[in-house]
Design an enzyme around this catalytic site. Sequence first.
Site, PDB file in Angstrom:
ATOM      1  N   ARG A   1       0.826  -1.201   0.000  1.00  0.00           N
ATOM      2  CA  ARG A   1       0.000   0.000   0.000  1.00  0.00           C
ATOM      3  C   ARG A   1       0.864   1.257   0.000  1.00  0.00           C
ATOM      4  O   ARG A   1       1.643   1.487   0.915  1.00  0.00           O
ATOM      5  CB  ARG A   1      -0.884  -0.006   1.250  1.00  0.00           C
TER       6      ARG A   1
ATOM      7  N   ALA B   1      -5.073   5.101  10.961  1.00  0.00           N
ATOM      8  CA  ALA B   1      -6.189   6.046  10.804  1.00  0.00           C
ATOM      9  C   ALA B   1      -6.929   6.317  12.109  1.00  0.00           C
ATOM     10  O   ALA B   1      -7.528   7.380  12.270  1.00  0.00           O
ATOM     11  CB  ALA B   1      -7.155   5.531   9.743  1.00  0.00           C
TER      12      ALA B   1
ATOM     13  N   HIS C   1      -6.570   9.693  14.419  1.00  0.00           N
ATOM     14  CA  HIS C   1      -7.313  10.937  14.249  1.00  0.00           C
ATOM     15  C   HIS C   1      -8.777  10.820  14.660  1.00  0.00           C
ATOM     16  O   HIS C   1      -9.515  11.800  14.569  1.00  0.00           O
ATOM     17  CB  HIS C   1      -7.229  11.382  12.783  1.00  0.00           C
TER      18      HIS C   1
ATOM     19  N   ASP D   1      -9.121   6.087  25.528  1.00  0.00           N
ATOM     20  CA  ASP D   1      -9.637   5.760  26.855  1.00  0.00           C
ATOM     21  C   ASP D   1      -9.126   4.414  27.359  1.00  0.00           C
ATOM     22  O   ASP D   1      -8.843   4.256  28.549  1.00  0.00           O
ATOM     23  CB  ASP D   1     -11.163   5.789  26.855  1.00  0.00           C
TER      24      ASP D   1
ATOM     25  N   GLU E   1       3.845   6.116  20.684  1.00  0.00           N
ATOM     26  CA  GLU E   1       3.077   6.193  19.436  1.00  0.00           C
ATOM     27  C   GLU E   1       4.060   6.262  18.267  1.00  0.00           C
ATOM     28  O   GLU E   1       5.033   7.017  18.316  1.00  0.00           O
ATOM     29  CB  GLU E   1       2.217   7.458  19.493  1.00  0.00           C
TER      30      GLU E   1
ATOM     31  N   HIS F   1       4.448   6.435  13.883  1.00  0.00           N
ATOM     32  CA  HIS F   1       3.879   6.629  12.543  1.00  0.00           C
ATOM     33  C   HIS F   1       5.017   6.525  11.530  1.00  0.00           C
ATOM     34  O   HIS F   1       6.068   7.163  11.706  1.00  0.00           O
ATOM     35  CB  HIS F   1       3.186   7.975  12.421  1.00  0.00           C
ATOM     36  N   LEU F   2       4.811   5.746  10.500  1.00  0.00           N
ATOM     37  CA  LEU F   2       5.833   5.556   9.477  1.00  0.00           C
ATOM     38  C   LEU F   2       6.099   6.844   8.698  1.00  0.00           C
ATOM     39  O   LEU F   2       7.242   7.184   8.421  1.00  0.00           O
ATOM     40  CB  LEU F   2       5.408   4.447   8.514  1.00  0.00           C
ATOM     41  N   SER F   3       5.026   7.540   8.341  1.00  0.00           N
ATOM     42  CA  SER F   3       5.171   8.768   7.563  1.00  0.00           C
ATOM     43  C   SER F   3       5.236   9.972   8.502  1.00  0.00           C
ATOM     44  O   SER F   3       4.851   9.881   9.672  1.00  0.00           O
ATOM     45  CB  SER F   3       3.996   8.929   6.594  1.00  0.00           C
TER      46      SER F   3
ATOM     47  N   ARG G   1      -4.515  14.662   9.299  1.00  0.00           N
ATOM     48  CA  ARG G   1      -3.556  13.673   9.815  1.00  0.00           C
ATOM     49  C   ARG G   1      -2.638  14.261  10.885  1.00  0.00           C
ATOM     50  O   ARG G   1      -1.885  13.543  11.532  1.00  0.00           O
ATOM     51  CB  ARG G   1      -2.709  13.106   8.684  1.00  0.00           C
TER      52      ARG G   1
END
Length: 154
Positions: A17, A83, A86, A93, A104, A106-108, A117
């Site tokens: 992807r 996704a 966001h 919670d 946390e 994120h690749l990008s 985003r």
Amino acid sequence: MNILVLNGPNLNLLGKREPEIYGTATLESILADLTEYANSQNALLLHFQSNAEHELVERIQSILLESSSNGKPVDGIIINPAAFTHTSVAIRDALLAVAVPFIEVHLSNVHKREAFRQHSYFSDIADGVVVGLGEQGYRFALEALLHKLKLQQS
């Protein structure tokens, strides 16, 4: 130490992807590298990926439910909510409820992408955030989390 790596929707498609954004590494290869590193640090890596928000919430909640009978089954979490970053107050919670340190990932670089985003429901409660470093971000997150947990133990 037991580290849980949680991956959200569409990360099962890594390598296929949008490789120009997310890279060519598959989730399996990222997890194999992380597992090898974790083993070298005497840590156990657990992992779970789901495209369904409720399954991620249930996996996080299981930490709290299991810890009441078996001691602490998970010492820390690395999460790429994808996704859900966001949109998911429910995952936020659940993370607050279990009170386990988490990073946390994120690749990008989400800050170079669309405005929607750039908001995260997790960053303000995370022990750290790694963005834009591709598959290496997972390794950096694991190293940082293990370091934090070792400091807490001493």
